[in-house]
Design a protein around this motif. Structure first.
Motif, PDB file in Angstrom:
ATOM      1  N   PRO A 153      58.428 -74.470 -44.849  1.00  0.00           N
ATOM      2  CA  PRO A 153      56.984 -74.281 -44.229  1.00  0.00           C
ATOM      3  C   PRO A 153      57.902 -73.936 -43.307  1.00  0.00           C
ATOM      4  CG  PRO A 153      56.991 -75.696 -46.315  1.00  0.00           C
ATOM      5  CD  PRO A 153      58.839 -75.622 -45.404  1.00  0.00           C
ATOM      6  N   THR A 154      57.221 -72.988 -42.322  1.00  0.00           N
ATOM      7  CA  THR A 154      57.242 -72.566 -40.857  1.00  0.00           C
ATOM      8  C   THR A 154      56.308 -73.294 -40.036  1.00  0.00           C
ATOM      9  OG1 THR A 154      55.384 -70.437 -41.449  1.00  0.00           O
ATOM     10  CG2 THR A 154      58.155 -70.427 -41.919  1.00  0.00           C
ATOM     11  N   SER A 155      57.018 -73.691 -38.674  1.00  0.00           N
ATOM     12  CA  SER A 155      56.244 -74.510 -38.138  1.00  0.00           C
ATOM     13  C   SER A 155      54.585 -73.694 -37.612  1.00  0.00           C
ATOM     14  CB  SER A 155      56.846 -74.695 -36.867  1.00  0.00           C
ATOM     15  OG  SER A 155      56.599 -73.378 -35.889  1.00  0.00           O
ATOM     16  N   PRO A 156      53.961 -72.615 -37.904  1.00  0.00           N
ATOM     17  CA  PRO A 156      52.800 -72.489 -38.236  1.00  0.00           C
ATOM     18  C   PRO A 156      52.276 -72.711 -38.855  1.00  0.00           C
ATOM     19  CG  PRO A 156      54.283 -70.394 -36.851  1.00  0.00           C
ATOM     20  CD  PRO A 156      55.300 -71.657 -37.404  1.00  0.00           C
ATOM     21  N   GLY A 157      52.489 -73.473 -39.633  1.00  0.00           N
ATOM     22  CA  GLY A 157      51.499 -73.037 -41.140  1.00  0.00           C
ATOM     23  C   GLY A 157      50.900 -71.994 -42.486  1.00  0.00           C
ATOM     24  N   VAL A 212      53.292 -69.391 -43.005  1.00  0.00           N
ATOM     25  CA  VAL A 212      53.938 -69.297 -43.988  1.00  0.00           C
ATOM     26  C   VAL A 212      54.595 -70.197 -44.700  1.00  0.00           C
ATOM     27  CG1 VAL A 212      55.569 -66.895 -44.636  1.00  0.00           C
ATOM     28  CG2 VAL A 212      53.426 -66.854 -43.234  1.00  0.00           C
ATOM     29  N   THR A 213      55.164 -69.814 -45.583  1.00  0.00           N
ATOM     30  CA  THR A 213      56.821 -70.645 -46.005  1.00  0.00           C
ATOM     31  C   THR A 213      57.861 -69.720 -46.819  1.00  0.00           C
ATOM     32  OG1 THR A 213      57.418 -72.731 -47.352  1.00  0.00           O
ATOM     33  CG2 THR A 213      55.867 -70.722 -48.942  1.00  0.00           C
ATOM     34  N   PHE A 238      58.771 -64.469 -48.817  1.00  0.00           N
ATOM     35  CA  PHE A 238      57.538 -65.405 -48.043  1.00  0.00           C
ATOM     36  C   PHE A 238      56.283 -65.240 -48.909  1.00  0.00           C
ATOM     37  CE2 PHE A 238      61.345 -63.575 -45.614  1.00  0.00           C
ATOM     38  CZ  PHE A 238      60.914 -64.548 -44.098  1.00  0.00           C
ATOM     39  N   LEU A 239      55.653 -66.505 -48.669  1.00  0.00           N
ATOM     40  CA  LEU A 239      54.055 -66.903 -48.919  1.00  0.00           C
ATOM     41  C   LEU A 239      53.150 -67.151 -48.114  1.00  0.00           C
ATOM     42  CD1 LEU A 239      55.186 -69.586 -52.135  1.00  0.00           C
ATOM     43  CD2 LEU A 239      54.625 -66.563 -52.544  1.00  0.00           C
ATOM     44  N   PRO A 299      47.165 -70.792 -46.869  1.00  0.00           N
ATOM     45  CA  PRO A 299      47.212 -71.280 -48.336  1.00  0.00           C
ATOM     46  C   PRO A 299      47.601 -70.753 -49.907  1.00  0.00           C
ATOM     47  CG  PRO A 299      45.433 -72.479 -47.743  1.00  0.00           C
ATOM     48  CD  PRO A 299      45.788 -71.396 -46.182  1.00  0.00           C
ATOM     49  N   ALA A 300      46.762 -69.536 -49.680  1.00  0.00           N
ATOM     50  CA  ALA A 300      46.500 -68.974 -50.646  1.00  0.00           C
ATOM     51  C   ALA A 300      47.858 -69.072 -51.891  1.00  0.00           C
ATOM     52  CB  ALA A 300      46.197 -67.799 -49.714  1.00  0.00           C
ATOM     53  N   LEU A 301      49.092 -68.901 -52.043  1.00  0.00           N
ATOM     54  CA  LEU A 301      50.024 -68.684 -52.344  1.00  0.00           C
ATOM     55  C   LEU A 301      50.097 -67.326 -52.739  1.00  0.00           C
ATOM     56  CD1 LEU A 301      50.536 -72.090 -54.611  1.00  0.00           C
ATOM     57  CD2 LEU A 301      51.319 -71.761 -52.254  1.00  0.00           C
ATOM     58  N   VAL A 302      49.748 -66.650 -51.906  1.00  0.00           N
ATOM     59  CA  VAL A 302      50.320 -65.028 -51.965  1.00  0.00           C
ATOM     60  C   VAL A 302      51.361 -64.644 -51.644  1.00  0.00           C
ATOM     61  CG1 VAL A 302      49.416 -62.670 -51.606  1.00  0.00           C
ATOM     62  CG2 VAL A 302      48.011 -64.978 -52.093  1.00  0.00           C
ATOM     63  N   LEU A 303      52.080 -63.814 -52.505  1.00  0.00           N
ATOM     64  CA  LEU A 303      53.179 -63.445 -51.870  1.00  0.00           C
ATOM     65  C   LEU A 303      53.547 -62.400 -50.815  1.00  0.00           C
ATOM     66  CD1 LEU A 303      56.430 -63.873 -52.787  1.00  0.00           C
ATOM     67  CD2 LEU A 303      56.628 -61.691 -53.882  1.00  0.00           C
TER      68      LEU A 303
END
Length: 1050
Positions: A139-143, A145-146, A157-158, A161-165
C-alpha cells in the motif's frame, strides 16, 4: 394415605424476568497465542499490529485490553496482511489468491473490525492462472493505491478502498526489459516479483525486485526506469536506507548486498558492499532484511535466515547487526515475520532510531529492546505462549487477596532480572473496559512439571510467576541449556530467546492436579508419577531438604502388581529455592499412578489425594499419613498398568469389550442375591414397571433407559473427587470435620475426622473414622460432591468466615449433600442420607456430565440479588444451569463442539459464572454465563481517513461478531437456544427459555422424589449409627415392602 402435590401451571413472570437478569451466555475473548499464525502487519501511526492465522482469523492488538477479532468467510490461510497507515483499513491476502479489505469502524463508542470488500485478480487470457498469483503487496503512503506484484512478473495497481483495478497503470515485465541490456537479458525471464518498496522520500518512485536478481527503480509519473541494479543472485528481499541513497538486497545464498542509488538512467552492475555474514560455507537464504538508521552511529541491519546450511540449517534465527555487535536470536519455532517499532514521522536528514524489534514465530511473539545495551527481551502483557510446555490441567481462583497477589507478582519479578524494563511498544488504542472489580488467578499445570500463574482479571492474560518442580527430583535428563552458556569464541553467537520449549525432560513430571488456599498461601501440586507436593509461599530464597512421606494405597492387598512407570526419585540433601512457592513435604503415592483428585484444607492442615487405586489423607503439619483406602475392584487390571505402560494387550482389550457387550445384554435379567436388601428394592422396581397403566402414560418418550454399569468395569476404582466439609455426619445435633471421596464406580465414602484445636495440632494426631458408604445403583462415576447448609448455600472456604469474608453457614437447619454423577444430580439430607431431590440428566437429555461447579450469579436488575446455581458441562459441549438445592433447570447453552474432546476436558468454571476452555493448544476461550459478570474487550481506535468512505462499509448494520474459532458471540439469552428463535412468537420463545411444562419429565418444580419406582436407588451403609437406629430403619424398610404399589404422582 397418599399425598398429592398441586402445582401452578405455567411459569411465573417474575421468575422469567429474574432469569433474564441472571443468565446470559457469551464467548467474550480468546486468551493466549493464536494457533498457527501465518502473517503479521504493523501500523506505525495507530501503533497496533495484526496477526493472521491458517484458519482465516485476523486479530488486532494494541495497548493491553485493545483487541479486535475478525474471521474470513472463507476458511483459508492468511498469507499476507498490510495496514493502510493510520486510516483504519487492513488488506489481507488468502492462499486462494483473494484480496480482502477490513475496516475498523466505530459503533456505540467502541471500535469493531469488519470485512467490507474482496477482490480477485482476473486471469490473463491464454495464460496459466498462476501468472496472476499475488506475491507482493505494497500500500503506497498516501493510502489511495496499492501495488500487487505477481508470479508472472507484472505489477498491478488497485484504487483503495474501492478495490478497483487501475488497468492503465499496470506494469508488465516488457516495459522493464526494454531498459535491460541484451547481455543481461539472455532470453531469460525476470521471474516473479519478490519485493516492492516505496522510496522513503518520494512516494512516486517504486523499487521493484525480481526473483532473478534484477532490481528496477520505477517512476510512476513518467513510467520510466530511473535506475537498474543488475544482480545475478536470486533475490529474496529489498529494503531502503532512510535517506534514499542506498538500498540493501538479500539473496538465496545467504548474502546481502548494499547498492548505491544514483541519477536517472544509470545501470549498476556491482554493489557497494556484498557479504555472506555466516559464510564462507554454503548458507540458507536470507528471506527478509531491514535497514534502520541510528543516531548513535552504525545502522541496524536485521535479517532472518542466512544460517550455515550444513551445521545450523535447522535453526530458526533472526540476526541483529549494528557495527561490530551481532546477536543471532535463536527461536524454537519457525520465523513468520518481523518488524521494528520507531516514530512514524522521521524528518529529512533525521534518524529512525528503532525502539524495539518484534518477531512473530510459529509458537510465540518475542519483542527485543533495541535501546538498552545487550538488547534484552521486553515481557509481553498478552499473547503469552500458554503451551510453552503442553497444558495438562488448569485451576482458577477468584477474589484473590491483595497481599497474596503482591507476593506472587514480586516472586515473578525476581525470576526474570534480565528482562527489559522498557514499556510495551505496541500501545495504540484506548481500553474502555472498566477496571476489574476483583483479582482472578488462572493456574496452568504443564507437562514439564511447571505451574504458571496468570493474571486473568481482565481481557489480557498476563504471566505473573512460574513455579518449577523438576529441581526436586532426579530426572532422566538433567536440564542444561548449553546455548545460554556459549563461549565467547562460538560462531554464530547464538542467543536463546523466547520461552516456547515443548520438550519435557521426563513425562512423569507432568502436573495433574492443583489446589491453592488463597488465605494461607499454601498450595498442593500433584503429578503423573503419584507425587503430591505441599508448598508454601515464601518471600525469601531458601535452601532446605524436602521431607518425603510414602502412602501405600494398596494396603498390602494381594494379587496386584504395578506394571507402570517408576516413581520419581527425590534429590537428597538441601535444595536451593528462589522466592515463591517452596515445597515442604513430598507425599509419594504407591503405586506411583497419576493423581486424579486432590483437595486442601489449610485450617485443618490436611491434604487429600486420590489415584486409580485409592485415596489418602495426610497431615502436613505433623507430616504423617492419617488414612489410606484402596478402592480397587478385583478385576481392575488396567489400573495396575498406568498411562505410560507398554504392556497393554490388544487381545485383552478386545476380550474386555466383548464381555462388556454381553453384560449389557443380560443386565436386565440379572438379580442380586436374594438376601441382599437392594435385591428386594429392585424387584419392587421391576414389578412397578411391569404394571399396566393408562396408554398415555405408559411410556415417557423423553426419558431414556439407562443400563447399569458393571461393578467390575476396568478402572472402576479411580477416585474422581475429594471434598472437605464441616457438617453433620454422626447425628443431627453435632457437626464436625468430614472428608468425602467419590469414585468411578459410583461409590461415595464419608469419613468423620477428629481434628485437634489449633493449640493442640502438635500434640494430637488427626483421626479418621469411616462414617458412611454410599453406592449409586447405576454405578455412574461421581464427578463432584458438595455440602449445602441449612439455607441451601454452599459451605464457605476455610478461613473465609473467621476473616469476615463470608457469612457463617447455617448450622441450625439440616444440611444437604449434592452428589453429581455422570448421569444425574441428587440431593440427600444429612446425616441420614435420605434422597431429597434429583434431576436425571442422562435420561432426559441423552448426555453425560463432564464438569460441574457451584457458581454465584449476580442479577443485573435494580435489586441486588445473588443466586447460587449448579453449572454443568456435558459431553455434547452444552452447559446446563440448575438452581440449588431444588435442581430446577434454568437455561442451557451450546458452548463447545461435541467433537472437541480436549476442549471439553480442559474446561474450568470460575466462582462467579465465567469459564475457560482450550480452543487450541495455545489458546483459552473465555465465556460468561452471567448477565452481569462479563469480561470482554471494549476499546477505541482513532483513525483518520483521506476521504469519507463510510458508504463502503455496512457499519450502520449490526456487525456479525465472530471469534477466531468460528463461533458467534450472542449476548442476549434469546440468542442462545436455537437459530430459529427469531422466527418464533414470544410465547414460543418463552417456552423454549423456560425449563419445561409441568407435565414434562424435565419439570423439577420442587422435584418430588420417587424412591419406589426409581431405578437409581442408592444403597447406604451407615457405620456411625447406633444398633437401635439400624434396627428401626430395617423395620421401616420391611413395612414399606409389604405396602401395595400405588400410582406415582411426579
Amino acid at each position: 394415605m397418599m399425598k398429592f402435590r398441586f402445582r401452578r401451571q405455567g411459569a411465573e413472570p417474575h421468575r422469567e424476568r429474574l432469569r433474564h437478569d441472571l443468565f446470559a451466555f457469551s464467548k467474550t475473548v480468546e486468551h493466549g497465542f493464536p494457533s498457527q499464525p501465518s502473517a503479521l502487519a504493523y501500523d506505525p501511526r495507530l501503533r497496533v499490529m495484526a496477526i493472521g492465522t491458517k484458519a482465516g482469523a485476523v486479530k488486532l492488538y494494541g495497548a493491553p485490553g485493545v483487541e479486535l477479532t475478525g474471521l474470513h468467510k472463507e476458511t483459508a490461510t492468511v498469507t499476507q496482511l498490510h495496514f493502510l497507515a493510520g486510516q483504519g483499513w487492513l488488506l489481507s491476502l488468502l492462499d486462494d489468491n483473494s484480496l480482502h479489505l477490513w475496516e475498523i469502524y466505530q459503533k456505540e463508542g467502541c471500535s469493531h473490525l469488519e470485512e467490507t470488500r474482496s477482490f480477485g485478480l482476473p486471469a490473463r487470457p491464454g495464460c496459466s492462472p498462476s501468472i496472476t498469483r499475488v506475491t507482493v503487496i505494497l500500500p503506497t503512503s498516501p493510502g489511495a493505491v496499492t501495488c500487487l506484484g505477481t508470479e508472472g512478473g507484472a505489477v498491478y495497481f488497485l484504487a483503495l478502498p474501492a478495490l478497483v483495478l487501475l488497468e492503465d497503470k499496470t506494469l508488465f515485465q516488457d516495459e522493464i526489459l526494454q531498459s535491460v541490456p541484451d547481455d543481461y537479458r539472455c532470453g531469460k525471464a525476470l521471474g516473479p516479483v519478490e519485493s516492492i518498496q516505496e522510496h522513503p522520500q518520494d512516494a512516486g518512485r517504486l523499487l521493484i525486485g525480481y526473483s532473478r536478481g534484477l532490481v528496477a527503480l520505477w517512476d510512476q509519473s513518467t513510467r520510466t526506469v530511473q535506475h537498474l541494479f543488475l544482480g545475478n543472485q536470486q533475490l529474496e528481499s529489498l529494503a531502503w536506507e532512510h535517506s534514499g541513497k542506498n538500498i540493501v538486497s538479500s539473496h538465496s545464498d545467504g548474502s546481502y548486498m548494499v547498492w548505491a542509488v544514483g541519477g536517472s538512467g544509470q545501470r549498476t552492475q556491482q554493489p557497494v558492499m556484498a557479504t555472506i555474514p555466516y559464510g564462507p560455507f554454503p548458507c540458507k537464504a536470507i528471506s527478509k532484511i531491514l535497514w534502520r538508521t541510528c543516531e548513535s552511529g552504525n545502522p541496524f541491519i536485521i535479517f532472518s535466515g542466512g544460517m550455515p546450511r550444513a551445521s545450523y540449517g535447522d535453526r530458526h534465527c533472526v540476526s541483529v547487526l549494528q557495527g561490530q555487535s551481532l546477536a543471532t536470536l535463536d527461536f524454537t519455532s519457525r520465523v513468520i515475520d518481523f518488524f521494528t517499532v520507531q516514530d512514524p514521522e522521521v524528518p529529512e536528514g533525521g534518524f529512525e532510531n528503532p525502539r524495539a524489534l518484534v518477531v512473530l514465530v510459529e509458537e510465540e511473539l518475542v519483542v527485543i529492546d533495541l535501546q538498552t545495551p545487550g538488547w534484552p527481551t521486553i515481557p509481553a502483557p498478552y499473547l503469552a505462549p500458554l503451551h510453552s510446555s503442553a497444558i495438562t490441567c488448569s485451576y482458577h481462583i477468584s477474589n484473590v487477596p491483595l497481599k497474596l497477589w503482591e507476593r506472587i507478582v514480586s516472586a515473578g519479578e525476581q525470576q526474570s532480572p534480565r528482562l527489559s524494563s522498557a514499556a510495551w511498544p505496541i500501545n495504540g488504542g484506548k481500553n474502555l473496559a472498566q477496571e476489574p472489580t476483583q483479582r482472578g488467578l488462572l493456574l496452568t499445570g504443564h507437562e514439564d512439571g511447571t505451574v504458571r500463574f496468570w493474571d486473568a482479571s481482565g481481557v489480557s492474560l498476563k504471566p505473573l510467576y512460574k513455579l518449577g518442580t523438576a529441581n526436586i527430583f532426579q530426572t532422566d535428563c538433567e536440564h542444561n541449556d548449553s546455548l545460554n552458556q556459549a563461549g565467547e569464541e562460538e560462531w554464530p553467537p547464538f542467543r536463546k530467546v523466547g520461552c516456547f520449549d515443548p520438550y519435557s525432560d521426563d513425562p512423569r513430571l507432568g502436573i495433574q492436579k492443583i489446589a491453592l488456599c488463597k488465605y494461607t498461601a499454601k498450595m498442593v501440586v500433584a503429578g503423573t508419577a503419584g507425587q503430591v507436593l505441599v508448598m508454601e509461599l515464601s518471600d525469601d530464597k531458601s535452601e532446605h531438604a524436602v521431607s518425603v512421606a510414602t502412602v501405600d494405597l494398596l494396603q498390602d492387598r494381594e494379587g496386584f502388581t504395578w506394571k507402570g512407570h517408576d516413581r520419581l526419585a527425590p534429590r537428597n540433601g538441601p535444595i536451593a529455592f528462589t522466592p515463591g512457592f517452596q515445597p515442604s513435604v513430598l507425599v509419594q503415592c504407591v503405586p506411583p499412578a497419576a493423581v486424579t483428585a486432590v483437595t486442601l484444607h489449610s485450617e485443618w492442615n490436611l491434604v487429600a489425594f486420590g489415584t486409580s487405586h485409592g485415596f489418602g489423607l495426610f497431615d502436613y503439619h505433623r507430616r504423617n499419613p492419617v488414612l489410606a483406602r484402596c478402592t480397587l475392584h478385583p478385576n481392575d487390571s488396567l489400573a495396575m498398568e498406568g498411562p505410560l505402560s507398554r504392556v497393554k494387550s490388544l487381545k485383552k482389550s478386545l476380550r474386555q469389550s466383548f464381555r462388556r457387550i454381553r453384560k449389557s445384554r443380560v443386565s436386565g435379567k440379572k438379580r442380586l442375591n436374594a438376601g441382599s436388601p437392594s435385591s428386594k428394592v429392585q424387584e419392587a422396581n421391576a414389578q412397578l414397571a411391569e404394571q399396566a397403566g393408562p396408554p398415555e402414560v405408559e411410556m415417557t418418550p423423553v426419558q431414556r433407559r439407562i443400563e447399569p454399569r458393571s461393578a467390575d468395569d476396568s478402572l472402576s476404582g479411580v477416585v474422581r473427587c475429594l471434598y472437605f466439609a464441616d457438617t453433620f455426619l454422626r447425628d443431627a445435633a453435632h457437626h464436625g470435620p468430614t472428608m468425602w471421596a467419590g469414585t468411578n464406580s459410583g461409590s461415595v465414602f464419608a469419613y468423620a475426622l477428629e481434628v485437634p484445636s489449633q493449640e493442640k495440632f502438635s500434640e494430637r494426631a488427626v483421626e479418621a473414622v469411616l462414617g458412611k458408604e454410599i453406592q449409586l445403583m447405576h454405578r455412574a462415576p461421581v464427578v463432584a460432591i458438595a455440602v449445602l447448609d441449612g439455607r441451601g448455600n454452599p459451605l464457605p472456604e476455610p478461613y473465609e468466615v473467621s476473616r469476615d469474608l463470608a457469612k457463617a453457614p447455617d448450622m441450625q437447619g439440616s444440611h444437604s449433600m449434592l452428589i453429581s454423577s455422570e448421569e444425574q444430580f441428587k440431593v440427600f439430607t444429612l446425616p441420614k442420607v435420605s434422597a431429597k431431590t434429583k434431576f436425571k440428566l442422562t435420561a432426559h437429555e441423552g448426555c453425560r456430565v463432564r464438569k460441574v461447579a457451584l457458581v454465584s450469579l449476580a442479577s443485573t436488575g435494580a435489586e441486588e440479588r445473588v443466586e447460587n446455581c449448579l453449572a454443568c458441562l456435558t459431553n455434547l459441549g452444552d452447559i446446563h444451569i440448575f438452581t440449588v438445592p431444588a435442581l430446577r433447570p434454568q437455561v442451557h447453552y451450546s458452548c463447545i463442539r461435541k467433537e472437541d474432546i480436549s476442549g471439553i476436558a480442559s474446561c474450568v468454571f470460575t466462582k462467579h459464572g465465567q469459564g475457560f476452555y482450550l480452543i487450541s493448544p495455545s489458546e483459552f476461550e473465555r465465556f460468561s454465563l452471567s448477565a452481569r459478570n462479563v469480561t470482554e474487550p471494549l476499546c477505541c481506535l482513532e483513525v483518520s481517513r483521506l476521504q469519507d468512505t463510510s458508504c463502503l462499509s455496512n457499519s450502520m448494520a449490526t456487525p456479525k461478531v465472530q471469534q477466531a474459532n468460528g463461533t458467534h458471540v450472542p449476548h442476549s439469552p434469546e440468542a442462545n437456544h436455537s437459530p430459529a428463535d427469531s422466527d418464533r412468537s414470544p410465547e414460543e420463545r418463552q417456552a423454549t427459555f423456560s425449563p419445561g411444562s409441568v407435565d414434562s419429565p424435565n419439570s423439577s418444580m420442587e422435584n418430588p422424589l420417587d424412591t419406589t419406582g426409581d431405578i437409581t436407588v442408592e444403597e447406604v451403609k451407615d457405620f456411625l449409627a447406633s444398633s437401635e437406629e439400624v434396627e428401626r430403619n430395617m423395620r421401616n424398610a420391611s413395612e414399606d415392602e409389604v405396602r401395595p404399589a400405588g400410582i406415582l404422582i411426579k
